[in-house]
Motif scaffolding. Structure first.
Motif, PDB file in Angstrom:
ATOM      1  N   ILE A  94     -17.320  -4.673  -0.522  1.00 48.02           N
ATOM      2  CA  ILE A  94     -16.119  -5.030  -1.143  1.00 48.02           C
ATOM      3  C   ILE A  94     -15.833  -4.327  -2.242  1.00 48.02           C
ATOM      4  N   LEU A  95     -16.450  -3.977  -3.363  1.00 49.76           N
ATOM      5  CA  LEU A  95     -16.398  -3.119  -4.418  1.00 49.76           C
ATOM      6  C   LEU A  95     -16.462  -1.697  -3.800  1.00 49.76           C
ATOM      7  N   THR A  96     -16.949  -1.224  -3.173  1.00 52.61           N
ATOM      8  CA  THR A  96     -17.033   0.044  -2.742  1.00 52.61           C
ATOM      9  C   THR A  96     -15.453   0.237  -2.242  1.00 52.61           C
ATOM     10  N   CYS A  97     -14.821  -0.492  -1.345  1.00 48.98           N
ATOM     11  CA  CYS A  97     -13.565  -0.217  -0.604  1.00 48.98           C
ATOM     12  C   CYS A  97     -12.459  -0.298  -1.758  1.00 48.98           C
ATOM     13  N   ALA A  98     -12.831  -1.299  -2.882  1.00 48.32           N
ATOM     14  CA  ALA A  98     -11.799  -1.501  -3.768  1.00 48.32           C
ATOM     15  C   ALA A  98     -11.632  -0.287  -4.487  1.00 48.32           C
ATOM     16  N   ILE A  99     -12.970   0.229  -4.869  1.00 50.72           N
ATOM     17  CA  ILE A  99     -12.987   1.632  -5.825  1.00 50.72           C
ATOM     18  C   ILE A  99     -12.382   2.690  -4.962  1.00 50.72           C
ATOM     19  N   TYR A 100     -12.433   2.798  -3.621  1.00 51.10           N
ATOM     20  CA  TYR A 100     -11.991   4.114  -2.871  1.00 51.10           C
ATOM     21  C   TYR A 100     -10.516   3.950  -2.949  1.00 51.10           C
ATOM     22  N   THR A 101     -10.100   2.669  -2.417  1.00 51.84           N
ATOM     23  CA  THR A 101      -8.347   2.748  -2.335  1.00 51.84           C
ATOM     24  C   THR A 101      -7.871   2.850  -3.568  1.00 51.84           C
ATOM     25  N   ASP A 102      -8.541   2.523  -4.739  1.00 49.88           N
ATOM     26  CA  ASP A 102      -7.874   2.622  -6.056  1.00 49.88           C
ATOM     27  C   ASP A 102      -7.817   4.112  -6.454  1.00 49.88           C
ATOM     28  N   TYR A 103      -8.960   4.782  -5.820  1.00 51.54           N
ATOM     29  CA  TYR A 103      -9.260   6.308  -6.279  1.00 51.54           C
ATOM     30  C   TYR A 103      -8.072   7.007  -5.664  1.00 51.54           C
ATOM     31  N   ILE A 104      -7.904   6.712  -4.464  1.00 55.75           N
ATOM     32  CA  ILE A 104      -7.008   7.678  -3.802  1.00 55.75           C
ATOM     33  C   ILE A 104      -5.524   7.294  -4.051  1.00 55.75           C
ATOM     34  N   GLY A 105      -5.377   6.064  -4.799  1.00 57.47           N
ATOM     35  CA  GLY A 105      -3.943   6.069  -5.145  1.00 57.47           C
ATOM     36  C   GLY A 105      -3.324   4.879  -4.454  1.00 57.47           C
ATOM     37  N   ILE A 106      -3.984   3.948  -3.805  1.00 57.82           N
ATOM     38  CA  ILE A 106      -3.597   2.745  -3.174  1.00 57.82           C
ATOM     39  C   ILE A 106      -4.326   1.633  -3.968  1.00 57.82           C
TER      40      ILE A 106
ATOM     41  N   LYS B 236       2.639  12.243  -7.571  1.00 59.51           N
ATOM     42  CA  LYS B 236       3.489  12.963  -8.339  1.00 59.51           C
ATOM     43  C   LYS B 236       4.334  14.087  -7.710  1.00 59.51           C
ATOM     44  N   SER B 237       3.938  14.262  -6.520  1.00 62.64           N
ATOM     45  CA  SER B 237       4.743  14.973  -5.676  1.00 62.64           C
ATOM     46  C   SER B 237       4.585  14.751  -4.033  1.00 62.64           C
ATOM     47  N   VAL B 238       5.324  15.114  -3.337  1.00 66.39           N
ATOM     48  CA  VAL B 238       5.333  14.932  -1.753  1.00 66.39           C
ATOM     49  C   VAL B 238       3.994  15.184  -1.371  1.00 66.39           C
ATOM     50  N   ILE B 239       3.139  16.300  -1.696  1.00 72.97           N
ATOM     51  CA  ILE B 239       1.889  16.847  -1.239  1.00 72.97           C
ATOM     52  C   ILE B 239       1.009  15.620  -1.693  1.00 72.97           C
ATOM     53  N   ASN B 240       1.104  14.978  -2.887  1.00 76.44           N
ATOM     54  CA  ASN B 240       0.008  14.092  -3.302  1.00 76.44           C
ATOM     55  C   ASN B 240       0.306  12.829  -2.524  1.00 76.44           C
ATOM     56  N   GLY B 241       1.603  12.524  -2.168  1.00 79.58           N
ATOM     57  CA  GLY B 241       1.830  11.421  -1.469  1.00 79.58           C
ATOM     58  C   GLY B 241       1.083  11.526   0.043  1.00 79.58           C
ATOM     59  N   LEU B 242       1.618  12.718   0.540  1.00 83.99           N
ATOM     60  CA  LEU B 242       0.944  12.884   1.871  1.00 83.99           C
ATOM     61  C   LEU B 242      -0.582  12.871   1.819  1.00 83.99           C
ATOM     62  N   TYR B 243      -1.419  13.416   0.995  1.00 82.63           N
ATOM     63  CA  TYR B 243      -2.857  13.413   0.737  1.00 82.63           C
ATOM     64  C   TYR B 243      -3.297  11.759   0.647  1.00 82.63           C
ATOM     65  N   THR B 244      -2.729  10.996  -0.215  1.00 85.89           N
ATOM     66  CA  THR B 244      -2.868   9.680  -0.212  1.00 85.89           C
ATOM     67  C   THR B 244      -2.919   8.925   1.101  1.00 85.89           C
ATOM     68  N   GLY B 245      -1.852   9.209   1.943  1.00 83.14           N
ATOM     69  CA  GLY B 245      -1.489   8.521   3.028  1.00 83.14           C
ATOM     70  C   GLY B 245      -2.644   8.768   3.992  1.00 83.14           C
ATOM     71  N   ILE B 246      -3.054  10.253   4.197  1.00 79.35           N
ATOM     72  CA  ILE B 246      -3.944  10.635   4.878  1.00 79.35           C
ATOM     73  C   ILE B 246      -5.319   9.974   4.642  1.00 79.35           C
ATOM     74  N   LEU B 247      -5.490  10.016   3.447  1.00 84.84           N
ATOM     75  CA  LEU B 247      -7.048   9.418   2.920  1.00 84.84           C
ATOM     76  C   LEU B 247      -6.994   7.988   3.356  1.00 84.84           C
TER      77      LEU B 247
ATOM     78  N   ALA C   7       0.902  -1.175   0.120  1.00 85.88           N
ATOM     79  CA  ALA C   7       0.016  -0.048  -0.146  1.00 85.88           C
ATOM     80  C   ALA C   7       0.762   1.158  -0.159  1.00 85.88           C
ATOM     81  N   VAL C   8       1.928   1.101   0.735  1.00 89.96           N
ATOM     82  CA  VAL C   8       2.805   2.527   0.986  1.00 89.96           C
ATOM     83  C   VAL C   8       3.480   2.465  -0.429  1.00 89.96           C
ATOM     84  N   LEU C   9       4.159   1.524  -1.123  1.00 92.29           N
ATOM     85  CA  LEU C   9       4.675   1.537  -2.299  1.00 92.29           C
ATOM     86  C   LEU C   9       3.821   2.024  -3.690  1.00 92.29           C
ATOM     87  N   THR C  10       2.503   1.595  -3.630  1.00 87.78           N
ATOM     88  CA  THR C  10       1.719   2.012  -4.486  1.00 87.78           C
ATOM     89  C   THR C  10       1.337   3.589  -4.559  1.00 87.78           C
ATOM     90  N   ALA C  11       1.204   3.815  -3.127  1.00 87.78           N
ATOM     91  CA  ALA C  11       0.932   5.302  -2.795  1.00 87.78           C
ATOM     92  C   ALA C  11       1.998   6.282  -3.366  1.00 87.78           C
TER      93      ALA C  11
END
Length: 264
Positions: free
Chosen positions: A89-101, A37-48, A28-32
């Motif tokens: 299951i589908l909602t969780c998969a879609i959400y994590t994919d959307y936020i970058g994980i 594309k930037s540190v800000i985006n990475g932090l945003y993904t981590g928070i979400l 999850a960390v690696l995919t995030a």
């Protein structure tokens, strides 16, 4: 091999489960990082991602517990409850994919938060097994096969790295687990058997490799090498176990006896 309730089987399953859980978290960390594309985006993904985990464990888990209790009470999982679980299951998969994980992480976290009642687990396994094994799994393996090109490995530039990776992977898990189990007081045969079982990468690594390839974290050549390593180490599992245990697997040694669950 009917080893699930034996000493060696239970120990290996617990160790492998911890291993996989740690791998999913690292993935999850690696995919995030790969998606950011930037540190800000990475932090945003981590928070979400953290927010997602908190919602699952503090909001969804209590609701699932009520659903699980109802299933245990009536002795079956009805269509409405199954639909709710499928949508979750589908909602969780879609959400994590959307936020970058990667989407698999969403299903993994939901699985951890799900009830552990006997009826609930039995019903879930029965209802999902046919869908996964008959429909989804063959598609996944076909997709993996289409992305694998083993002809390039016979090139000397790839053959040497492939050999090194396979050897290091076996030393890292088989030898590492065997030496540690011996240090813990197990016999050499038992230690070798556990090391052989733990050495099998199986389906888990194939999923990780496909994720790495889809996120351009690894090349097609490295993907093919790692698939070959996965297949070889998985195929070695049972021969190593059988050779290590020898006649003891038939005779029923102390380590292969069933665990006693009758205690407090």
């Amino acid at each position: 091999m009917k080893m699930v309730k034996t000493k060696l089987g239970s120990l290996t399953l617990i160790a492998a489960s911890i291993d996989d859980a740690a791998a999913w978290c690292l993935l999850a960390v690696l995919t995030a990082i790969a998606q950011a594309k930037s540190v800000i985006n990475g932090l945003y993904t981590g928070i979400l991602g953290v927010l997602f985990v908190l919602i699952i464990f503090y909001i969804v888990k209590p609701l699932l517990k009520k659903l699980g209790n109802r299933v245990e009470a009536i002795g079956r999982l009805n269509q409405g409850d199954f639909a709710v679980i499928l949508l979750l299951i589908l909602t969780c998969a879609i959400y994590t994919d959307y936020i970058g994980i990667y989407s698999v992480f969403g299903g993994f976290i939901l699985g951890i938060a799900s009830p552990r009642g006997k009826v609930f687990l039995k019903e879930i396994n029965e209802k999902f097994t046919y869908i996964v094994v008959v429909f989804l799994l063959p598609i996944f393996f076909t997709f993996s096969g289409l992305n694998t090109d083993l002809t390039g490995i016979f090139n000397l530039n790839l053959l040497i790295p492939a050999f090194v990776i396979i050897v290091v992977s076996i030393i890292g898990k088989y030898i590492g687990c065997m030496l540690f189990m011996k240090k813990m007081g197990f016999s050499w045969r038992e230690s070798s058997a556990i090391g052989g079982l733990m050495n099998a990468r199986g389906l888990m690594l194939l999923i990780v490799l496909n994720i790495g390839l889809s996120y351009n974290m690894i090349t097609h050549d490295l993907y093919s090498i790692l698939v070959l390593m996965t297949v070889i180490t998985t195929m070695l599992a049972m021969p190593i176990y059988k050779y290590s245990m020898g006649k003891r697997q038939k005779a029923g040694s102390k380590s292969s006896q069933k665990l006693d669950y009758s205690g407090p």
